[in-house]
Scaffold this motif. Structure first.
Motif, PDB file in Angstrom:
ATOM      1  N   THR A  42       0.986  -1.213   0.211  1.00 30.97           N
ATOM      2  CA  THR A  42       0.030  -0.072   0.078  1.00 30.97           C
ATOM      3  C   THR A  42       0.726   1.311   0.153  1.00 30.97           C
ATOM      4  OG1 THR A  42      -1.962  -1.538   1.407  1.00 30.97           O
ATOM      5  CG2 THR A  42      -1.913   0.625   1.399  1.00 30.97           C
ATOM      6  N   GLN A  43       1.452   1.404   0.587  1.00 27.73           N
ATOM      7  CA  GLN A  43       2.869   2.119   0.713  1.00 27.73           C
ATOM      8  C   GLN A  43       2.907   3.165  -0.151  1.00 27.73           C
ATOM      9  OE1 GLN A  43       5.175   2.042   4.679  1.00 27.73           O
ATOM     10  NE2 GLN A  43       3.336   1.945   5.771  1.00 27.73           N
ATOM     11  N   HIS A  44       4.407   2.035  -0.979  1.00 28.83           N
ATOM     12  CA  HIS A  44       4.743   1.916  -2.144  1.00 28.83           C
ATOM     13  C   HIS A  44       4.426   2.046  -3.625  1.00 28.83           C
ATOM     14  CE1 HIS A  44       7.904   2.306   1.072  1.00 28.83           C
ATOM     15  NE2 HIS A  44       7.419   1.044   1.826  1.00 28.83           N
ATOM     16  N   TRP A  45       3.528   1.346  -3.611  1.00 30.35           N
ATOM     17  CA  TRP A  45       1.951   1.060  -4.925  1.00 30.35           C
ATOM     18  C   TRP A  45       2.162   2.091  -5.695  1.00 30.35           C
ATOM     19  CZ3 TRP A  45      -1.236   2.750  -8.240  1.00 30.35           C
ATOM     20  CH2 TRP A  45      -1.483   1.385  -9.448  1.00 30.35           C
ATOM     21  N   THR A 135       0.650   0.863   9.357  1.00 32.43           N
ATOM     22  CA  THR A 135      -0.116   1.154   8.699  1.00 32.43           C
ATOM     23  C   THR A 135      -1.119   2.378   8.274  1.00 32.43           C
ATOM     24  OG1 THR A 135      -1.063  -0.949   8.775  1.00 32.43           O
ATOM     25  CG2 THR A 135      -3.043   0.744   8.114  1.00 32.43           C
ATOM     26  N   TYR A 136      -1.131   3.376   9.669  1.00 36.90           N
ATOM     27  CA  TYR A 136      -1.650   5.080   9.503  1.00 36.90           C
ATOM     28  C   TYR A 136      -0.569   6.121   9.369  1.00 36.90           C
ATOM     29  CZ  TYR A 136      -6.012   2.193   9.211  1.00 36.90           C
ATOM     30  OH  TYR A 136      -6.688   1.843   8.775  1.00 36.90           O
ATOM     31  N   PHE A 144      -3.681  11.347   1.182  1.00 38.98           N
ATOM     32  CA  PHE A 144      -4.619  11.135   0.539  1.00 38.98           C
ATOM     33  C   PHE A 144      -6.017  11.336   1.912  1.00 38.98           C
ATOM     34  CE2 PHE A 144      -2.370   8.635  -2.639  1.00 38.98           C
ATOM     35  CZ  PHE A 144      -2.168   9.092  -3.219  1.00 38.98           C
ATOM     36  N   TYR A 145      -5.320  11.041   2.547  1.00 34.62           N
ATOM     37  CA  TYR A 145      -6.395  11.295   4.276  1.00 34.62           C
ATOM     38  C   TYR A 145      -5.846  12.147   4.850  1.00 34.62           C
ATOM     39  CZ  TYR A 145      -8.488   7.273   1.653  1.00 34.62           C
ATOM     40  OH  TYR A 145      -8.630   5.886   0.720  1.00 34.62           O
ATOM     41  N   PRO A 146      -5.563  13.122   4.817  1.00 33.08           N
ATOM     42  CA  PRO A 146      -5.040  14.303   5.815  1.00 33.08           C
ATOM     43  C   PRO A 146      -6.352  14.703   7.038  1.00 33.08           C
ATOM     44  CG  PRO A 146      -5.054  15.861   3.866  1.00 33.08           C
ATOM     45  CD  PRO A 146      -5.302  13.747   3.466  1.00 33.08           C
ATOM     46  N   GLU A 147      -7.653  14.342   6.651  1.00 33.10           N
ATOM     47  CA  GLU A 147      -8.592  15.432   7.194  1.00 33.10           C
ATOM     48  C   GLU A 147      -9.251  14.158   7.744  1.00 33.10           C
ATOM     49  OE1 GLU A 147     -10.680  13.331   4.361  1.00 33.10           O
ATOM     50  OE2 GLU A 147      -9.073  14.976   4.096  1.00 33.10           O
ATOM     51  N   SER A 148      -8.939  12.719   7.557  1.00 30.30           N
ATOM     52  CA  SER A 148      -9.954  12.134   8.172  1.00 30.30           C
ATOM     53  C   SER A 148      -8.368  10.837   8.318  1.00 30.30           C
ATOM     54  CB  SER A 148     -10.767  10.962   7.321  1.00 30.30           C
ATOM     55  OG  SER A 148      -9.758  10.454   6.135  1.00 30.30           O
ATOM     56  N   ARG A 149      -7.067  10.779   8.455  1.00 24.00           N
ATOM     57  CA  ARG A 149      -6.384   9.673   8.994  1.00 24.00           C
ATOM     58  C   ARG A 149      -6.544   9.471  10.466  1.00 24.00           C
ATOM     59  NH1 ARG A 149      -1.711  10.983  12.483  1.00 24.00           N
ATOM     60  NH2 ARG A 149      -0.231   9.605  11.462  1.00 24.00           N
TER      61      ARG A 149
END
Length: 161
Positions: A42-45, A135-136, A144-149
């Motif tokens: 996930t992190q490097h895709w 993971t997070y 991609f998810y700064p507001e919901s991280r």
């Protein structure tokens, strides 16, 4: 498309699950063994498959999903699968300069032969704190998810063993 990474990793595990995994206990054990590898995928895709193959740095500027999708380099659209489907469809229509666009639901785990095992796995899965942190706490989520991280991470931390 991008997706909450823990949910993505669980889904990918089931999509590629070995045939010898037939019980939830086996699935939980096998996932624990493979979880770190899924985190790395996930992190490097994007770096490996989009950056290297297409020369597009998706992390080069702040992601903006306010219009349902984030356009990178003028020709690469990224959608967050957690965002409302109608917003994603409008983003694709704008991107392709179409009046409208419809995306059917496909590849839905709850509709696959392993649906019951998948449901039970999601109920019983308890990650370690180290897995949740790995993971997070990464650029993928930050970008991609700064507001919901924090909320996504907290949801899994509540389930930790």
């Amino acid at each position: 498309g991008v997706r909450d990474p823990m949910a993505r990793n669980i889904s990918a595990f089931f999509h590629n699950m070995p045939a010898d995994v037939t019980t939830v206990e086996q699935a939980l054990e096998r996932f624990r063994i493979q979880a770190e590898q899924e985190v790395q995928v996930t992190q490097h895709w994007f770096d490996a498959h989009v950056g290297t193959a297409l020369g597009i740095n998706v992390f080069g500027r702040e992601a903006d999903f306010s219009r349902g999708g984030h356009v990178v380099a003028g020709n690469f659209l990224i959608l967050r699968l957690e965002d409302p489907q109608d917003a994603r469809e409008r983003a694709v229509a704008r991107f392709l300069d179409l009046e409208s666009f419809s995306m059917p639901r496909v590849n839905v785990g709850s509709e696959k032969p392993y649906a019951e095992l998948y449901r039970e796995f999601k109920e019983r899965f308890r990650p370690t704190r180290a897995l949740v942190d790995a993971t997070y706490d990464c650029k993928y989520v930050d970008h991609f998810y700064p507001e919901s991280r924090d909320a996504m991470k907290a949801r899994w931390l509540e389930r930790c063993i």
